[in-house]
Design a protein around this motif. Sequence first.
Motif, short mmCIF file in Angstrom:
data_model
loop_
_atom_site.label_atom_id
_atom_site.label_comp_id
_atom_site.label_asym_id
_atom_site.label_seq_id
_atom_site.Cartn_x
_atom_site.Cartn_y
_atom_site.Cartn_z
N SER A 24 16.87 7.77 -10.24
CA SER A 24 16.25 6.56 -10.08
C SER A 24 17.46 6.30 -9.41
CB SER A 24 15.60 5.21 -10.59
OG SER A 24 15.11 5.05 -9.22
N GLU A 25 17.38 6.32 -7.55
CA GLU A 25 18.58 5.77 -6.42
C GLU A 25 18.28 4.55 -5.65
OE1 GLU A 25 22.09 6.54 -6.53
OE2 GLU A 25 21.60 8.21 -8.43
N PRO A 26 19.03 4.26 -4.75
CA PRO A 26 18.53 3.22 -3.99
C PRO A 26 17.87 4.07 -2.71
CG PRO A 26 20.54 2.81 -4.74
CD PRO A 26 20.45 4.21 -5.60
N GLN A 27 16.58 3.74 -2.17
CA GLN A 27 16.13 3.84 -0.87
C GLN A 27 15.92 3.07 0.29
OE1 GLN A 27 11.97 5.61 -1.57
NE2 GLN A 27 12.03 6.03 -3.21
N THR A 28 16.93 4.09 1.01
CA THR A 28 16.96 3.56 2.25
C THR A 28 15.53 2.85 3.41
OG1 THR A 28 16.87 5.72 3.84
CG2 THR A 28 19.12 4.46 2.92
N ARG A 29 15.85 2.06 4.16
CA ARG A 29 14.18 2.17 5.01
C ARG A 29 14.16 3.82 5.84
NH1 ARG A 29 17.83 -2.76 6.49
NH2 ARG A 29 16.39 -4.71 6.15
N GLU A 30 14.79 3.96 5.67
CA GLU A 30 14.02 5.22 6.68
C GLU A 30 13.08 6.01 5.60
OE1 GLU A 30 17.02 3.71 9.05
OE2 GLU A 30 16.94 4.24 7.20
N GLN A 31 13.96 6.47 4.17
CA GLN A 31 13.44 7.29 2.93
C GLN A 31 11.38 6.42 2.99
OE1 GLN A 31 17.41 7.41 0.74
NE2 GLN A 31 16.47 8.53 -0.76
N TRP A 32 12.20 4.81 2.69
CA TRP A 32 10.85 4.90 2.05
C TRP A 32 9.51 4.29 2.38
CZ3 TRP A 32 9.42 2.16 -2.45
CH2 TRP A 32 8.53 0.81 -2.42
N VAL A 33 9.97 4.42 3.62
CA VAL A 33 8.42 4.69 4.80
C VAL A 33 8.24 5.95 5.29
CG1 VAL A 33 9.08 2.57 6.22
CG2 VAL A 33 9.79 4.96 6.58
N ASN A 34 9.00 7.56 4.82
CA ASN A 34 8.79 8.71 5.00
C ASN A 34 8.13 8.92 3.52
OD1 ASN A 34 9.43 11.75 3.65
ND2 ASN A 34 9.32 11.42 5.92
N GLY A 35 6.46 10.05 4.47
CA GLY A 35 5.96 10.41 2.92
C GLY A 35 4.86 9.55 3.15
N ARG A 36 4.19 9.18 4.28
CA ARG A 36 2.55 8.21 3.60
C ARG A 36 1.21 8.36 4.71
NH1 ARG A 36 4.91 2.02 3.95
NH2 ARG A 36 6.33 1.90 2.02
N SER A 37 0.94 9.67 5.03
CA SER A 37 0.14 10.18 5.45
C SER A 37 -0.99 10.58 4.87
CB SER A 37 0.54 11.77 6.09
OG SER A 37 0.80 12.82 4.18
N GLU A 38 -0.71 9.81 3.34
CA GLU A 38 -1.94 9.31 3.03
C GLU A 38 -2.00 8.40 2.36
OE1 GLU A 38 -3.71 12.63 2.63
OE2 GLU A 38 -2.33 13.24 3.94
N PHE A 39 -1.52 7.56 2.53
CA PHE A 39 -1.06 6.19 1.93
C PHE A 39 -2.16 4.65 2.63
CE2 PHE A 39 1.09 1.94 3.01
CZ PHE A 39 1.02 1.60 1.85
N VAL A 40 -2.30 4.17 1.63
CA VAL A 40 -3.53 3.62 1.57
C VAL A 40 -3.42 2.23 1.86
CG1 VAL A 40 -6.08 2.89 1.17
CG2 VAL A 40 -5.16 5.10 1.12
N PRO A 41 -3.09 1.48 2.62
CA PRO A 41 -2.26 0.19 2.32
C PRO A 41 -3.52 -1.22 1.97
CG PRO A 41 -1.67 0.54 5.08
CD PRO A 41 -2.52 1.78 3.88
N GLU A 42 -5.00 -0.74 1.99
CA GLU A 42 -5.98 -1.68 0.97
C GLU A 42 -6.00 -0.98 0.28
OE1 GLU A 42 -6.50 1.04 4.09
OE2 GLU A 42 -6.40 -0.78 5.64
N TRP A 43 -5.51 -0.04 -0.41
CA TRP A 43 -5.75 -0.05 -1.85
C TRP A 43 -4.79 -0.13 -2.22
CZ3 TRP A 43 -7.51 5.71 -2.48
CH2 TRP A 43 -9.16 5.12 -1.97
#
Length: 349
Positions: free
Chosen positions: A222-241
Motif C-alpha cells: 500500500s502507498e499513499p493516495q493523492t487527491r486525484e487518485q482517491w477520487v478516480n474510479g468512482r463511477s459505481e460509488f454509492v455515497p448513501e452506502w
Amino acid sequence: MSPPRSIVERAAAPQTVPAITAGGLVWRPATIDDVATLTALTNAMAKADGAPYRVTREETEDDLTAPGVDLARDTTIGVDEAGEVRAYGSVMAPPGDESTVRAFLFGGVHPARRGQGIGSEVFAWQTARARQVLAASGKELPGRLAAFAEDSDPAERHDLIKRAGFEPRRFYADLKRPLIGDAPAIPEVELAEPLRLVPFSAELDDATRLAHNDAFRDHWGSEPQTREQWVNGRSEFVPEWSFVVIDESAVEAGAPVVVAYALSSRYEADFPVRGYSFGYTDVLGTRRAYRGRKAALAALGASMRAFADGGMEAAVLDVDTENPSGAQGLYASLGYVKEHGSVMYSIEL
C-alpha cells in the motif's frame, strides 16, 4: 560497501519497447474514443475466463483517465480489419508512491484470437514499458512490476506471467456475506465518546483519504493516495452506502478527524454473473491509533444495513489474505465466506 544501485540501474529499461507483430493486428495507443470497444473486449475476456465481473463503459473510462496513465505512451491496442480491438496492454504507475515505486500491467487478448502469440508479445511490450516508467520516475526507492490474474483465469495466463520472471507475491480472497434468508444479524456497535458514526459526505472526503493513508501505511504493497487518485474510479460509488467514524474531539486540516471508514459501490453489471445482487465494500480501514475500538466494524455494519435496506441480497468485499490488521478473521466472524480468489505476481527491483 558499494553504494545502492539507482532505480535506473535496477529497472534496466530498454531504449525502445518491442514491436508487436503476432496476429496481423494494427497497433496504436488507446484513446478515450476506444471506451466502447475496450469495454466489449474486457467483457468478452471475463466471460471466457469465468471471471466474477463485467465492466461498464464508465469503469473503462475511469481506467483510461486514471492518474499515472499516459495514454499515448502507456497503452497499446491491437485493432483488426473491422476496427474492433482484439488485444490491449497498459501500464499504470500511481503518482503517490513514497516507499516503493510501482508499475502495474493490465491487458489481455480476445478469446477468438488466443493461441497466436499475441499475448506473449503484448506482455513483453508491457514489461519493457513498465521498466521505462520506473527508470524515468526519479524516485530512488525499491521498485515493483506487478500483474494480476484471477484463480479462474486459464493456466496459460499464469504461466505467461511466470515465464516473464514474475513470481506469485500476494493472494486475495473475494468474500460474500448473505443479507437475506437465515443470514446472521448484522452486528450493532456502540461507540464510546468522542467517536461518532456519520454518513459519508463530500465535506469528509479528503479527511477520509487521510485516514486511509494512515490506516494502510503498515499494509504490504500500500502507498499513499493523492487527491486525484482517491477520487478516480468512482463511477459505481454509492455515497448513501458509505459511512465514516469521526473523533469529535480532534480536527485535522480544518475538518473532523476521520478514524475509520467503509466506502461502498454498486457493481450492477456483475449481478447477473454472480447470480445475486450485492453491495461492495471498496475500502475499509481504521487509523492505527484507533484500532481495537470497533470503529471500522461500526462503519461496515452501517454499510451492510444500507445494502439490505437497498434490497441487496449480499455484501461482498476483497481482502489481502495476509492483511496485518486481522481483517480476515473479522470477516469470517461476520459470516463472510470466500467465493473467488486472485494472485498478484511481481518482479521486485
